[in-house]
Design a protein around this motif. Structure first.
Motif, PDB file in Angstrom:
ATOM      1  N   GLY A   1       0.814  -1.212   0.000  1.00  0.00           N
ATOM      2  CA  GLY A   1       0.000   0.000   0.000  1.00  0.00           C
ATOM      3  C   GLY A   1       0.839   1.248   0.000  1.00  0.00           C
ATOM      4  O   GLY A   1       0.560   2.217  -0.717  1.00  0.00           O
ATOM      5  N   ASP A   2       1.883   1.273   0.863  1.00  0.00           N
ATOM      6  CA  ASP A   2       2.780   2.436   0.901  1.00  0.00           C
ATOM      7  C   ASP A   2       3.558   2.567  -0.408  1.00  0.00           C
ATOM      8  O   ASP A   2       3.849   3.687  -0.875  1.00  0.00           O
ATOM      9  N   ALA A   3       3.884   1.428  -0.990  1.00  0.00           N
ATOM     10  CA  ALA A   3       4.697   1.486  -2.209  1.00  0.00           C
ATOM     11  C   ALA A   3       3.918   2.011  -3.405  1.00  0.00           C
ATOM     12  O   ALA A   3       4.475   2.642  -4.307  1.00  0.00           O
ATOM     13  N   THR A   4       2.616   1.755  -3.466  1.00  0.00           N
ATOM     14  CA  THR A   4       1.815   2.153  -4.647  1.00  0.00           C
ATOM     15  C   THR A   4       1.107   3.452  -4.401  1.00  0.00           C
ATOM     16  O   THR A   4       0.340   3.902  -5.283  1.00  0.00           O
ATOM     17  N   ARG A   5       1.302   4.078  -3.249  1.00  0.00           N
ATOM     18  CA  ARG A   5       0.648   5.361  -3.005  1.00  0.00           C
ATOM     19  C   ARG A   5       1.353   6.436  -3.818  1.00  0.00           C
ATOM     20  O   ARG A   5       2.567   6.528  -3.769  1.00  0.00           O
ATOM     21  N   GLY A   6       0.647   7.228  -4.530  1.00  0.00           N
ATOM     22  CA  GLY A   6       1.214   8.264  -5.352  1.00  0.00           C
ATOM     23  C   GLY A   6       1.211   7.889  -6.822  1.00  0.00           C
ATOM     24  O   GLY A   6       0.680   6.836  -7.220  1.00  0.00           O
ATOM     25  N   PRO A   7       1.752   8.748  -7.664  1.00  0.00           N
ATOM     26  CA  PRO A   7       1.753   8.477  -9.114  1.00  0.00           C
ATOM     27  C   PRO A   7       2.587   7.245  -9.438  1.00  0.00           C
ATOM     28  O   PRO A   7       3.487   6.866  -8.692  1.00  0.00           O
ATOM     29  N   ASP A   8       2.254   6.696 -10.624  1.00  0.00           N
ATOM     30  CA  ASP A   8       2.987   5.495 -11.010  1.00  0.00           C
ATOM     31  C   ASP A   8       4.435   5.823 -11.341  1.00  0.00           C
ATOM     32  O   ASP A   8       5.349   5.091 -10.951  1.00  0.00           O
ATOM     33  N   ILE A   9       4.646   6.878 -12.130  1.00  0.00           N
ATOM     34  CA  ILE A   9       6.010   7.279 -12.516  1.00  0.00           C
ATOM     35  C   ILE A   9       6.151   8.747 -12.151  1.00  0.00           C
ATOM     36  O   ILE A   9       5.342   9.585 -12.545  1.00  0.00           O
ATOM     37  N   SER A  10       7.266   9.078 -11.386  1.00  0.00           N
ATOM     38  CA  SER A  10       7.511  10.486 -11.035  1.00  0.00           C
ATOM     39  C   SER A  10       8.993  10.668 -10.634  1.00  0.00           C
ATOM     40  O   SER A  10       9.731   9.698 -10.455  1.00  0.00           O
ATOM     41  N   GLU A  11       9.361  11.947 -10.505  1.00  0.00           N
ATOM     42  CA  GLU A  11      10.712  12.287 -10.032  1.00  0.00           C
ATOM     43  C   GLU A  11      10.595  12.844  -8.607  1.00  0.00           C
ATOM     44  O   GLU A  11       9.797  13.738  -8.340  1.00  0.00           O
ATOM     45  N   GLU A  12      11.463  12.348  -7.695  1.00  0.00           N
ATOM     46  CA  GLU A  12      11.405  12.781  -6.304  1.00  0.00           C
ATOM     47  C   GLU A  12      12.832  12.900  -5.709  1.00  0.00           C
ATOM     48  O   GLU A  12      13.770  12.302  -6.232  1.00  0.00           O
ATOM     49  N   GLU A  13      12.917  13.658  -4.645  1.00  0.00           N
ATOM     50  CA  GLU A  13      14.173  13.771  -3.873  1.00  0.00           C
ATOM     51  C   GLU A  13      13.865  13.589  -2.396  1.00  0.00           C
ATOM     52  O   GLU A  13      12.870  14.116  -1.894  1.00  0.00           O
ATOM     53  N   HIS A  14      14.709  12.837  -1.720  1.00  0.00           N
ATOM     54  CA  HIS A  14      14.624  12.673  -0.260  1.00  0.00           C
ATOM     55  C   HIS A  14      15.950  13.157   0.351  1.00  0.00           C
ATOM     56  O   HIS A  14      17.032  12.814  -0.120  1.00  0.00           O
ATOM     57  N   GLU A  15      15.851  13.919   1.378  1.00  0.00           N
ATOM     58  CA  GLU A  15      17.052  14.499   2.027  1.00  0.00           C
ATOM     59  C   GLU A  15      17.165  14.024   3.466  1.00  0.00           C
ATOM     60  O   GLU A  15      16.171  13.999   4.204  1.00  0.00           O
ATOM     61  N   VAL A  16      18.343  13.636   3.852  1.00  0.00           N
ATOM     62  CA  VAL A  16      18.625  13.212   5.221  1.00  0.00           C
ATOM     63  C   VAL A  16      19.746  14.106   5.785  1.00  0.00           C
ATOM     64  O   VAL A  16      20.793  14.298   5.146  1.00  0.00           O
ATOM     65  N   VAL A  17      19.562  14.657   6.952  1.00  0.00           N
ATOM     66  CA  VAL A  17      20.575  15.501   7.604  1.00  0.00           C
ATOM     67  C   VAL A  17      21.537  14.617   8.411  1.00  0.00           C
ATOM     68  O   VAL A  17      21.110  13.832   9.260  1.00  0.00           O
ATOM     69  N   LEU A  18      22.848  14.772   8.137  1.00  0.00           N
ATOM     70  CA  LEU A  18      23.877  14.012   8.848  1.00  0.00           C
ATOM     71  C   LEU A  18      24.546  14.901   9.914  1.00  0.00           C
ATOM     72  O   LEU A  18      24.813  16.090   9.679  1.00  0.00           O
TER      73      LEU A  18
END
Length: 262
Positions: free
Chosen positions: A191-208
């Protein structure tokens, strides 16, 4: 009062100067051979009393175990150095009188030894031939009188100064690093994996983050230091030459020649 009856008590007395300071100790007493009155004393000064200087006693005063003279220590120590062996010659007394400025010479002084046990009597007992001598000869000897005196050998002081040195300390620190985690699609996460558009561009940022050493300095007392003195007793050997008199006798007998002749 200083007279012939107090000679014994003078030997070894402390000689005190006009300024109240100790000059030395009485070594020998010299008496007038005509009157028997004390005229000079030799004062032992310096380390172990090895130096000897003459002082007149006509203006001196005896107080108990002290002989007080109207001169300072420096004045007495600068007096003419005279090595009198047994008696003072007229020329030597002249030199001393000229220095102390206390009159002209009388009869030549004769010494009274350190260990004399009887009061001086100028009519009998002197070791010179004449009508005033008795039938005994006095044998004398020198004896060492060893003492101590305190002298300054050095000075110790505390001094505080600043030195700079490097100090190395190991400190544990932590830091965050990026780690990629991959997980397969399952019924639990589909469910979490298919939530959102099928194909898209995204960025995730993690603070170190990471820890870094922080250095701070503070001044703290660590000890107290003081100077103290301790008295240490040790033995030192002192060697000095002493003289003593020996007495031989000759009966004057004429002994025959015992050489056998053939």
């Amino acid at each position: 009062m200083i007279n012939a009856h107090t000679l014994n008590s003078l030997i070894g007395s402390d000689v005190i100067g006009s300024d109240g300071h100790k000059i030395g100790t009485v070594g020998q007493v010299y008496v007038d051979t005509e009157t028997g009155a004390p005229s000079w004393v030799s004062v032992r000064t310096g380390l172990f009393g090895m130096s000897e200087t003459f002082v007149p006693v006509d203006e001196a005063d005896q107080a108990g175990a002290e002989l007080r003279v109207p001169y300072t220590k420096d004045f007495v120590k600068d007096a003419p150095r005279i090595d009198a062996d047994g008696s003072l010659e007229h020329s030597q007394e002249d030199e001393l009188y000229a220095y102390y400025g206390n009159g002209s010479t009388g009869a030549v002084g004769t010494t009274v030894g350190h260990d004399q046990e009887a009061a001086a009597d100028t009519t009998v007992g002197y070791d010179t031939s004449g009508p005033t001598t008795d039938d005994a000869m006095t044998r004398s000897e020198e004896r060492l009188r060893v003492g101590t005196e305190k002298v300054e050998t050095g000075r110790a002081r505390l001094r505080k100064y600043v030195v700079t040195e490097n100090e190395t300390v190991t400190v544990p620190v932590t830091r965050e690093e990026v780690r990629i985690e991959r997980e397969p699609i399952t019924e639990a996460n589909v469910g979490d994996a298919t939530r959102g558009p099928d194909i898209s561009e995204e960025e995730h940022e993690v603070v170190l983050t990471e820890e870094r050493p922080v250095v701070a300095k503070e001044t703290v007392p660590v000890e107290r230091v003081r100077l103290d003195k301790a008295t240490v007793t040790e033995e030192q050997t002192v060697t000095e030459q002493v003289r003593k008199e020996e007495i031989d006798y000759d009966d004057g007998a004429i002994r025959p020649d015992r050489t056998d002749r053939t």
